[in-house]
Design a protein around this motif. Structure first.
Motif, PDB file in Angstrom:
ATOM      1  N   THR A 137      42.139 -39.124 -17.551  1.00 36.62           N
ATOM      2  CA  THR A 137      41.905 -38.040 -16.599  1.00 36.62           C
ATOM      3  C   THR A 137      40.475 -37.543 -16.698  1.00 36.62           C
ATOM      4  O   THR A 137      39.842 -37.646 -17.759  1.00 36.62           O
ATOM      5  CB  THR A 137      42.861 -36.872 -16.872  1.00 36.62           C
ATOM      6  N   PRO A 138      39.897 -36.990 -15.583  1.00 39.68           N
ATOM      7  CA  PRO A 138      38.517 -36.495 -15.624  1.00 39.68           C
ATOM      8  C   PRO A 138      38.365 -35.390 -16.665  1.00 39.68           C
ATOM      9  O   PRO A 138      39.289 -34.631 -16.932  1.00 39.68           O
ATOM     10  CB  PRO A 138      38.301 -35.957 -14.201  1.00 39.68           C
ATOM     11  N   THR A 144      36.114 -32.935 -16.443  1.00 43.12           N
ATOM     12  CA  THR A 144      35.532 -31.727 -15.844  1.00 43.12           C
ATOM     13  C   THR A 144      36.346 -31.325 -14.621  1.00 43.12           C
ATOM     14  O   THR A 144      37.065 -32.140 -14.050  1.00 43.12           O
ATOM     15  CB  THR A 144      34.058 -31.954 -15.423  1.00 43.12           C
ATOM     16  N   THR A 145      36.221 -30.044 -14.239  1.00 41.43           N
ATOM     17  CA  THR A 145      36.875 -29.539 -13.039  1.00 41.43           C
ATOM     18  C   THR A 145      36.012 -28.443 -12.437  1.00 41.43           C
ATOM     19  O   THR A 145      35.065 -27.968 -13.091  1.00 41.43           O
ATOM     20  CB  THR A 145      38.281 -28.993 -13.352  1.00 41.43           C
ATOM     21  N   GLU A 146      36.310 -28.023 -11.209  1.00 37.07           N
ATOM     22  CA  GLU A 146      35.550 -26.983 -10.528  1.00 37.07           C
ATOM     23  C   GLU A 146      36.408 -25.733 -10.364  1.00 37.07           C
ATOM     24  O   GLU A 146      37.613 -25.830 -10.091  1.00 37.07           O
ATOM     25  CB  GLU A 146      35.068 -27.453  -9.151  1.00 37.07           C
ATOM     26  N   ARG A 147      35.792 -24.565 -10.520  1.00 38.92           N
ATOM     27  CA  ARG A 147      36.484 -23.308 -10.288  1.00 38.92           C
ATOM     28  C   ARG A 147      35.463 -22.260  -9.853  1.00 38.92           C
ATOM     29  O   ARG A 147      34.263 -22.400 -10.106  1.00 38.92           O
ATOM     30  CB  ARG A 147      37.235 -22.845 -11.538  1.00 38.92           C
ATOM     31  N   THR A 162      31.123 -26.112 -12.411  1.00 38.00           N
ATOM     32  CA  THR A 162      31.820 -27.229 -13.044  1.00 38.00           C
ATOM     33  C   THR A 162      31.988 -26.921 -14.522  1.00 38.00           C
ATOM     34  O   THR A 162      31.011 -26.607 -15.214  1.00 38.00           O
ATOM     35  CB  THR A 162      31.030 -28.536 -12.865  1.00 38.00           C
ATOM     36  N   VAL A 163      33.225 -27.000 -14.992  1.00 39.28           N
ATOM     37  CA  VAL A 163      33.517 -26.655 -16.387  1.00 39.28           C
ATOM     38  C   VAL A 163      34.258 -27.812 -17.036  1.00 39.28           C
ATOM     39  O   VAL A 163      34.970 -28.573 -16.373  1.00 39.28           O
ATOM     40  CB  VAL A 163      34.367 -25.369 -16.474  1.00 39.28           C
ATOM     41  N   PRO A 164      34.086 -28.010 -18.349  1.00 38.12           N
ATOM     42  CA  PRO A 164      34.821 -29.082 -19.035  1.00 38.12           C
ATOM     43  C   PRO A 164      36.297 -28.764 -19.136  1.00 38.12           C
ATOM     44  O   PRO A 164      36.704 -27.608 -19.205  1.00 38.12           O
ATOM     45  CB  PRO A 164      34.154 -29.110 -20.420  1.00 38.12           C
ATOM     46  N   VAL A 165      37.100 -29.818 -19.121  1.00 37.02           N
ATOM     47  CA  VAL A 165      38.541 -29.686 -19.268  1.00 37.02           C
ATOM     48  C   VAL A 165      38.914 -29.983 -20.711  1.00 37.02           C
ATOM     49  O   VAL A 165      38.507 -31.015 -21.267  1.00 37.02           O
ATOM     50  CB  VAL A 165      39.280 -30.648 -18.324  1.00 37.02           C
TER      51      VAL A 165
END
Length: 276
Positions: free
Chosen positions: A4-5, A7-10, A203-206
């Protein structure tokens, strides 16, 4: 291992600017009485006695907090005298204003401010003078419909830069002057604190869960354990048939193969003979 990636965006609030306001008031005793001394200052009382303290002095204070820069504030204070009445119009209660008079009290024009600064605007209202003006208006009109009111109205506007973006804010706050018989009551009516925010997509790390990280490896490990266990059981003879089980399996296969050729019959009974 999970694919799974990472990073994600919020959406996050990166800066904000809050404003709040309040009225303070006081009155100085002008004449000696049995309970008050001349020159005594009464602060933030709910009621003042106009015979000994005819003038209510006040201050309107606006505070700023947060991440605002290069702010500009404008504040106007007015004494509003008016006559209002509550009426039912089309089934709804509405406030009807019969007449209104506005008198300028004080102002702050284009005053600069930064976060943590305050705008303070002082004013004074002589309750005895207000009572005389209301009486004069009623006399000139020849009637006094509704209820007469005296209100200090603060009309404020602000602008400031928050995270590179210029934002504006307006508010209207009131201090009601309620005249009684030789008394004046003061009631503050201010808006709730307001906050202006600037947001942006980041963009933040998951942080993967243990299941995501070790889930694939766990499935492989469980499969290997199952294969090893099966081979061990087979080697130990756990799947070997007994002689009776083998004979029964041979009988079942033969029965399936010749079942269509097998017919069931019945020997008729003959009187006087025993069937063996």
């Amino acid at each position: 291992v999970s694919m799974t990636p990472d990073t994600t965006e919020r959406t996050e609030t990166v800066a904000e600017w809050s404003t709040s306001a309040a009225f303070s008031h006081s009155a100085v005793v002008q004449t000696d009485t049995a309970v008050f001394t001349r020159g005594e200052r009464l602060v933030n009382q709910s009621l003042y006695f106009t015979r000994s303290s005819p003038t209510v002095n006040g201050e309107y204070v606006v505070s700023h907090s947060g991440n605002v820069d290069d702010g500009v504030a404008t504040v106007d204070l007015w004494l509003v005298l008016r006559s209002v009445e509550q009426r039912t119009v089309d089934g709804e209660r509405q406030e009807v204003t019969h007449w209104e008079r506005r008198e300028f009290l004080a102002a702050v024009d284009d005053r600069s401010f930064e976060s943590g600064d305050e705008q303070r605007v002082a004013f004074g209202v002589n309750a005895s003078v207000v009572r005389e003006r209301l009486a004069q208006i009623r006399t000139e009109l020849g009637a006094s419909p509704g209820t007469t009111e005296a209100v200090v109205v603060a009309e404020a506007s602000f602008s400031g830069i928050v995270d590179g973006e210029r934002l504006t804010e307006t508010r209207t706050d009131r201090l009601r002057i309620e005249l009684g018989s030789n008394t004046v009551s003061v009631v503050s009516d201010v808006e709730q604190p307001t906050t202006r925010a600037v947001s942006e997509v980041v963009t933040v790390p998951v942080t993967p869960s243990p299941v995501m990280v070790y889930g694939g490896a766990s499935v492989v490990a469980v499969g290997l354990v199952g294969v090893v266990g099966f081979l061990w059981l087979r080697f130990a003879g756990a799947f070997t048939l007994s002689p009776a089980e083998r004979r029964y399996r041979l009988f079942e296969r033969a029965r399936e193969e010749y079942d269509q050729w097998i017919c069931r019959g019945q020997i008729p009974e003959i009187e006087g003979r025993d069937i063996v």
